[in-house]
Design an enzyme around this catalytic site. Structure first.
Site, PDB file in Angstrom:
ATOM      1  N   HIS A  43      -1.436 -51.690  90.465  1.00  0.00           N
ATOM      2  CA  HIS A  43      -1.278 -50.791  91.613  1.00  0.00           C
ATOM      3  C   HIS A  43       0.051 -50.063  91.468  1.00  0.00           C
ATOM      4  O   HIS A  43       0.886 -50.451  90.649  1.00  0.00           O
ATOM      5  CB  HIS A  43      -1.245 -51.610  92.915  1.00  0.00           C
ATOM      6  CG  HIS A  43      -0.021 -52.464  92.973  1.00  0.00           C
ATOM      7  ND1 HIS A  43       0.044 -53.706  92.369  1.00  0.00           N
ATOM      8  CD2 HIS A  43       1.213 -52.239  93.491  1.00  0.00           C
ATOM      9  CE1 HIS A  43       1.259 -54.200  92.522  1.00  0.00           C
ATOM     10  NE2 HIS A  43       1.991 -53.330  93.210  1.00  0.00           N
ATOM     11  N   HIS A 125       6.005 -46.720  89.681  1.00  0.00           N
ATOM     12  CA  HIS A 125       5.524 -47.320  88.428  1.00  0.00           C
ATOM     13  C   HIS A 125       4.411 -48.304  88.698  1.00  0.00           C
ATOM     14  O   HIS A 125       4.251 -48.773  89.829  1.00  0.00           O
ATOM     15  CB  HIS A 125       6.684 -48.047  87.722  1.00  0.00           C
ATOM     16  CG  HIS A 125       7.174 -49.245  88.494  1.00  0.00           C
ATOM     17  ND1 HIS A 125       8.019 -49.138  89.577  1.00  0.00           N
ATOM     18  CD2 HIS A 125       6.913 -50.572  88.357  1.00  0.00           C
ATOM     19  CE1 HIS A 125       8.274 -50.342  90.060  1.00  0.00           C
ATOM     20  NE2 HIS A 125       7.606 -51.229  89.347  1.00  0.00           N
TER      21      HIS A 125
HETATM   22  P1  2AM Z   1       7.138 -54.678  90.754  1.00  0.00           P
HETATM   23  O1  2AM Z   1       5.701 -54.552  90.309  1.00  0.00           O
HETATM   24  O2  2AM Z   1       8.037 -53.712  90.105  1.00  0.00           O
HETATM   25  O3  2AM Z   1       7.608 -56.103  90.678  1.00  0.00           O
HETATM   26  C1  2AM Z   1       4.215 -56.480  95.275  1.00  0.00           C
HETATM   27  O4  2AM Z   1       5.083 -57.488  94.922  1.00  0.00           O
HETATM   28  C2  2AM Z   1       4.764 -55.137  94.874  1.00  0.00           C
HETATM   29  O5  2AM Z   1       6.000 -54.908  95.552  1.00  0.00           O
HETATM   30  C3  2AM Z   1       5.055 -54.978  93.393  1.00  0.00           C
HETATM   31  O6  2AM Z   1       4.661 -53.680  93.011  1.00  0.00           O
HETATM   32  C4  2AM Z   1       6.550 -55.123  93.279  1.00  0.00           C
HETATM   33  O7  2AM Z   1       7.139 -54.302  92.299  1.00  0.00           O
HETATM   34  C5  2AM Z   1       7.024 -54.637  94.634  1.00  0.00           C
HETATM   35  N1  2AM Z   1       8.231 -55.346  95.052  1.00  0.00           N
HETATM   36  C6  2AM Z   1       8.393 -56.660  95.188  1.00  0.00           C
HETATM   37  N2  2AM Z   1       9.644 -56.963  95.619  1.00  0.00           N
HETATM   38  C7  2AM Z   1      10.293 -55.777  95.747  1.00  0.00           C
HETATM   39  C8  2AM Z   1      11.600 -55.392  96.156  1.00  0.00           C
HETATM   40  N3  2AM Z   1      12.506 -56.320  96.520  1.00  0.00           N
HETATM   41  N4  2AM Z   1      11.910 -54.098  96.177  1.00  0.00           N
HETATM   42  C9  2AM Z   1      11.007 -53.164  95.812  1.00  0.00           C
HETATM   43  N5  2AM Z   1       9.737 -53.447  95.423  1.00  0.00           N
HETATM   44  C10 2AM Z   1       9.388 -54.750  95.384  1.00  0.00           C
END
Ligand code: 2AM
Length: 181
Positions: A43, A125
């Protein structure tokens, strides 16, 4: 909705594209490169909200339902690795203006509701691999997936029996028609 949940707004990817991405990943990265994100979990996060109370969930859902903007086209034509966060990602060389507009709106609404704001700047991303321990060669972008984006969704993130599961709780259609949404 009675309890607090770990939530985020995101763009879903069509199942067919998720499968194509997984096949491309398997063909281009060795098995030990990192921990692959499951196809159904691929996603693009628009706004990470963190742990959200039932009351704030209702406010966020009501505000998201007021968003009026047309859909847009997302081209996935870039890939890279962030060594600090240890992920390999897919993205766009040129982020569509509609994506930024939608993410900015959701982030502003979340801020107004007093939700967590990530200190990181927004780099749209799709995470492909987690826990990458070493720099991995990133294949030159001979790929390009074109995705018509017509909806966005509010997801719950759960960790159940050692697996991360994302469930779409609400979905909205992107339209600038004042009568719909
Ligand atoms: P990531 O894929 O780059 O880890 C569910 O966890 C989604 O939220 C994922 O896309 C994750 O990004 C994002 N996510 C989790 N923790 C986060 C944070 N502290 N700040 C921004 N995005 C976050």
């Amino acid at each position: 909705m009675s309890e607090s949940k770990r939530l985020f707004f995101a763009l879903e990817l069509p199942g067919e594209i998720q499968q194509q991405i997984v096949r491309w990943r398997a063909a281009h990265f060795p098995d030990d490169a990192g921990r692959p994100v499951a196809a159904a979990n691929l996603h693009l996060t628009l706004a990470f909200l963190g742990e959200i109370s039932a009351e704030k969930q209702r406010a966020l859902i009501a505000m998201a339902g007021c968003i009026r903007q047309p859909g847009f086209t997302l081209h996935l034509d870039d890939a890279g690795q962030w060594l600090r966060s240890r992920v390999v990602w897919l993205g766009s060389r040129q982020t569509p203006r509609g994506l930024l507009q939608l993410a900015n709106m959701l982030r502003a609404q979340a801020a107004r509701s007093g939700c967590y704001q990530s200190p990181q700047p927004f780099h749209p991303h799709i995470t492909l691999l987690r826990d990458t321990r070493h720099a991995v060669p990133i294949p030159s972008p001979g790929f390009r997936w074109t995705i018509p984006v017509e909806t966005f969704a509010l997801y719950e993130s759960q960790f159940i029996r050692g697996r991360t599961r994302y469930t779409a709780l609400s979905r909205w259609t992107l339209t600038d028609d004042k009568e719909q949404g």
